[in-house]
Design a protein around this motif. Structure first.
Motif, short mmCIF file in Angstrom:
data_model
loop_
_atom_site.label_atom_id
_atom_site.label_comp_id
_atom_site.label_asym_id
_atom_site.label_seq_id
_atom_site.Cartn_x
_atom_site.Cartn_y
_atom_site.Cartn_z
N UNK A 255 0.69 -1.33 -0.07
CA UNK A 255 -0.09 0.03 -0.03
C UNK A 255 0.98 1.34 -0.10
N UNK A 256 0.33 2.23 -0.79
CA UNK A 256 1.13 3.53 -0.71
C UNK A 256 2.66 3.28 -1.31
N UNK A 257 3.04 2.51 -2.06
CA UNK A 257 4.42 2.18 -2.41
C UNK A 257 5.02 1.45 -1.21
N UNK A 258 4.57 0.87 -0.55
CA UNK A 258 5.38 0.27 0.75
C UNK A 258 4.91 -1.23 0.89
N UNK A 259 5.93 -2.00 0.83
CA UNK A 259 5.71 -3.53 1.16
C UNK A 259 5.87 -3.92 2.49
N UNK A 260 4.61 -4.19 3.19
CA UNK A 260 4.76 -4.46 4.55
C UNK A 260 4.76 -6.06 4.66
N UNK A 261 5.77 -6.64 5.43
CA UNK A 261 6.00 -7.81 5.48
C UNK A 261 6.63 -8.42 6.92
N UNK A 262 6.22 -9.48 7.64
CA UNK A 262 6.75 -10.04 8.69
C UNK A 262 7.88 -11.05 8.24
N UNK A 263 8.81 -11.38 9.21
CA UNK A 263 9.53 -12.46 9.22
C UNK A 263 9.80 -13.40 10.34
N UNK A 264 10.15 -14.65 10.08
CA UNK A 264 10.50 -15.36 11.47
C UNK A 264 11.53 -14.87 12.36
N UNK A 265 12.27 -13.86 11.87
CA UNK A 265 13.39 -13.36 12.82
C UNK A 265 12.76 -12.41 13.74
N UNK A 266 11.33 -12.46 13.93
CA UNK A 266 10.68 -11.48 15.06
C UNK A 266 10.63 -10.06 14.71
N UNK A 267 10.74 -9.76 13.45
CA UNK A 267 10.79 -8.34 12.96
C UNK A 267 9.71 -8.35 11.91
N UNK A 268 9.36 -6.96 11.83
CA UNK A 268 8.19 -6.61 10.81
C UNK A 268 8.88 -5.44 9.96
#
Length: 397
Positions: A255-268
């Motif tokens: 959204x709004x030119x931003x990719x938002x995704x979480x990882x199993x490294x405990x960070x978003x």
């Protein structure tokens, strides 16, 4: 152009009541695909000019998990029924119907307002299936077995094409006339949606269990080696990649030119859609395995630390957090000013979008792994134990 999910297979002017009663015979023509039976009954899902309310996982190709309908708590149970098995990650909604793909290979179609079963079909040999809709097409993806991908024309009732696409642990992506599938065999494949022609294939170094998303001619997905990649939707060529510190199992939301995704490294992570450069990173106390919802200026997601987080999309600053009694096990769904989310604590929660305050919850008697959906003035919830629930605003008939 992003898929809109408009359906144009039949003439306008037919009433919604007649539409839900009329059945189409979908002639699959493949004993392998349909388990020896050439007929699959489905309702007329929409008329000309009607939009599929929820045609694919995440609602649209961007996977933002926002629905136009609003439903404010408190809610009360309207109806419930049992499926043949637990449902997969998502409901689909079209016309007045709710489509429920199950983990034993059934496609259950119900009338959303009443809960009445309209049609049901088993896809043999009983492997878990998932589905997507576009105009007059139904896509069926099987987790295992061959053909693992079939596309059916709901207008004239025949199987358009099928493919041995591999083990599909993700949700199919419909975008820009393409059907894009991430397979466990370390490859991402784009098919021409109506013909089944393979347009391109991208091989990777590790398994793909992250459902791809699409925006601005880019397909974005994660992999078990921790990378988030963006590829050109027409050529399949790599545009950029970014490596996190753990496997990326969650689907991106764009959204709004931003990719938002979480990882199993405990960070978003918030990454630039154009370049893959990091906008910001937010640490959590648990692995992130599920998708996010992006509504206006905020992004919401759950973590294995039992928390739902609401962050500023612009800079990643925390707006609020909500704690459940166990792991957050679905992506959040935003419906107006309410956030609906499921947990392994056997509850579905309704939270205030602005504050995170709990507005309502319901004990389903089973872990909730299917994302809730708001449609037809109801909240649809599925839970382990093969249960499907529909809730409506309290006091409304």
């Amino acid at each position: 152009m992003t898929s809109t999910g408009l359906h144009n297979s039949s003439s306008a002017g037919i009433s919604r009541e007649r539409r839900t009663l009329r059945l189409l015979c979908l002639l699959a023509g493949s004993a392998v695909a349909l388990g020896g039976c050439a007929r699959l009954l489905l309702p007329q899902l929409a008329e000309k000019g009607d939009a599929h309310l929820w045609p694919q996982f995440g609602g649209a190709a961007q996977r933002t998990n926002v629905v136009a309908a609003e439903l404010a708590p408190p809610l009360e149970l309207d109806w419930q029924r049992k499926a043949t098995a637990s449902l997969g990650p998502t409901f689909l909604a079209a016309g007045t119907s709710i489509l429920c793909p199950t983990k034993d290979g059934h496609l259950l179609v119900m009338d959303g307002p009443s809960g009445k079963k309209v049609a049901q079909k088993k896809f043999r040999p009983g492997f878990e299936i998932t589905c997507a809709l576009y105009e007059n097409l139904l896509v069926v993806a099987r987790r295992h077995g061959n053909p693992s991908l079939t596309v059916h024309d709901l207008g004239d009732g025949h199987l358009l094409w099928s493919a041995a696409a591999g083990s599909i642990e993700t949700e199919p992506l419909i975008a820009d006339g393409h059907l894009i599938v991430a397979a466990d065999e370390k490859r991402l494949t784009a098919y021409e949606l109506r013909s089944g022609k393979v347009l391109w294939t991208l091989n990777t170094d590790d398994n793909l269990r992250s459902t791809p998303a699409y925006a601005e001619d880019k397909v974005v997905f994660g992999s078990d080696d921790g990378r988030v990649r963006a590829v050109d939707v027409r050529k399949g060529t790599l545009i950029w990649q970014y490596r996190t510190g753990g496997a990326v199992l969650a689907p991106p939301a764009i959204s709004h030119g931003i990719v938002c995704v979480g990882s199993t490294d405990r960070s978003f992570y918030a990454l630039s859609l154009d370049s893959g450069l990091v906008r910001w990173v937010f640490p959590t106390g648990g692995r992130i395995r599920h998708g996010a919802a992006v509504a206006d200026s905020v992004v919401l997601f759950g973590s294995n630390d039992h928390l739902v987080y609401c962050l500023s999309l612009r800079n990643g600053s925390e707006r609020w957090r909500f704690r459940a009694k166990s792991i957050i096990s679905t992506p959040p769904l935003v419906a107006g000013k309410v956030v609906y989310v499921g947990s392994l604590d056997q509850h579905v929660y309704a939270l205030d979008l602005d504050s995170g305050r709990e507005l309502w919850k319901y004990d389903t008697g089973g872990r909730v792994r299917t994302m809730p959906l708001v449609a037809y003035d109801r909240l649809f919830v599925a839970a382990e134990g093969n249960r499907i629930f529909a809730f409506r605003a309290k006091g409304k008939a």
